[in-house]
Design an enzyme around this catalytic site. Sequence first.
Site, mmCIF file in Angstrom:
data_model
loop_
_atom_site.group_PDB
_atom_site.id
_atom_site.type_symbol
_atom_site.label_atom_id
_atom_site.label_comp_id
_atom_site.label_asym_id
_atom_site.label_seq_id
_atom_site.Cartn_x
_atom_site.Cartn_y
_atom_site.Cartn_z
ATOM 1 N N THR A 120 0.845 -1.190 0.000
ATOM 2 C CA THR A 120 0.000 0.000 0.000
ATOM 3 C C THR A 120 0.881 1.240 0.000
ATOM 4 O O THR A 120 1.748 1.399 0.862
ATOM 5 C CB THR A 120 -0.932 0.009 1.225
ATOM 6 O OG1 THR A 120 -1.762 -1.153 1.171
ATOM 7 C CG2 THR A 120 -1.820 1.249 1.232
ATOM 8 N N TYR A 121 0.682 2.074 -1.002
ATOM 9 C CA TYR A 121 1.439 3.328 -1.124
ATOM 10 C C TYR A 121 0.571 4.470 -0.621
ATOM 11 O O TYR A 121 -0.635 4.502 -0.865
ATOM 12 C CB TYR A 121 1.837 3.578 -2.579
ATOM 13 C CG TYR A 121 2.873 2.591 -3.061
ATOM 14 C CD1 TYR A 121 4.223 2.888 -2.993
ATOM 15 C CD2 TYR A 121 2.492 1.357 -3.575
ATOM 16 C CE1 TYR A 121 5.185 1.974 -3.415
ATOM 17 C CE2 TYR A 121 3.438 0.432 -3.998
ATOM 18 C CZ TYR A 121 4.780 0.754 -3.916
ATOM 19 O OH TYR A 121 5.719 -0.157 -4.328
#
Lengths: 193, 193
Positions: free
Chosen positions: A35-36
């Site tokens: 997850t960015y």
Amino acid sequence: MYEVEVKVRADHEAVEAALDAAGAEFVDSVVQADTYYDAPHRDFAETDEALRIRRERDLESDDAGGEDETERETAKITYKGPLLEAESKSREEHETAVADGEAAAGVFDGLGFEPAATVRKERAHYRLDGYTVTLDSVDGLGEFVEVETETEDDDIEAAREGARAVLDDLGLDPAEQIRTSYLGLLLDGDAGE
Amino acid sequence: MYEVEVKVRADHEAVEAALDAAGAEFVDSVVQADTYYDAPHRDFAETDEALRIRRERDLESDDAGGEDETERETAKITYKGPLLEAESKSREEHETAVADGEAAAGVFDGLGFEPAATVRKERAHYRLDGYTVTLDSVDGLGEFVEVETETEDDDIEAAREGARAVLDDLGLDPAEQIRTSYLGLLLDGDAGE
């Protein structure tokens, strides 16, 4: 040490047969969800930084049942700073394993960071001729093969040549190298074939 | 569950004798260094949030020598949100252990968070009558004793009464309760006696 990495699109079935024929050693197989995050005070696309939470689970342990499976899930937080030098692609990087990926996400959410995109993939790692060959199946993008190794500053070109030779041995075309990250491809809407 | 906690200034020598006489059980003794961060995009003093990295080392393991000592150092990151409800002092909190405290600091530094203050203390934990009694020696502030327990929502007042009774048993005056955190005392310049 520098990381040299060459990535191409490739159907895994043919590559698996080629790895087998070349005597490659299977290492492990994992599922990763990266997850960015977007920052509340900076545009990471402009500053060329990244904040990521990676959750990883060993695929081999899937049979072991509920509790064991959870225990084998690991998480890491990673910050990547802007490129310091374009030539070597070197950048500041800080990474640590965390005991509780959900709590780490809670910390960043609380601070005002927002999940921008999640890259999910299955990765199978092999060793061949001193290189790591990775077969990635990326949700929404399709199948890729990466060849990578670590090397000293003055051996980068030789390592790159070696990585291309490994791709060639596996029946793949190094000229089709993709330099965009999976996150970049996903954000560009570059769907799988 | 709620945490009920009463803290007073107290000379440890007399309290240790009282704990011994009361049959308190020694649990462990640790050194903690808590680094609190300022945010680049918010004034945490105004928003009443906190971001902390806690590094803890077991004091008992000091004799074990270099390598073991390092392995026993643990680190945690903690985010505390604003008070949700003044009465119960409840707030959003997210906390996880991290494998590498330096790398976690590198992540926050990279993101633009800056160390605002570090609280260093030695803590000795005891168990007495269902309460945890903690003897804190705080760098720059002096010696304190905390009595705390966890309790259900509807037992808060009884738990608080019990904590005051424990202080009383130890020869301390619950009326001298200090409600300011060690960080707050340090930032206020409230030096030790």
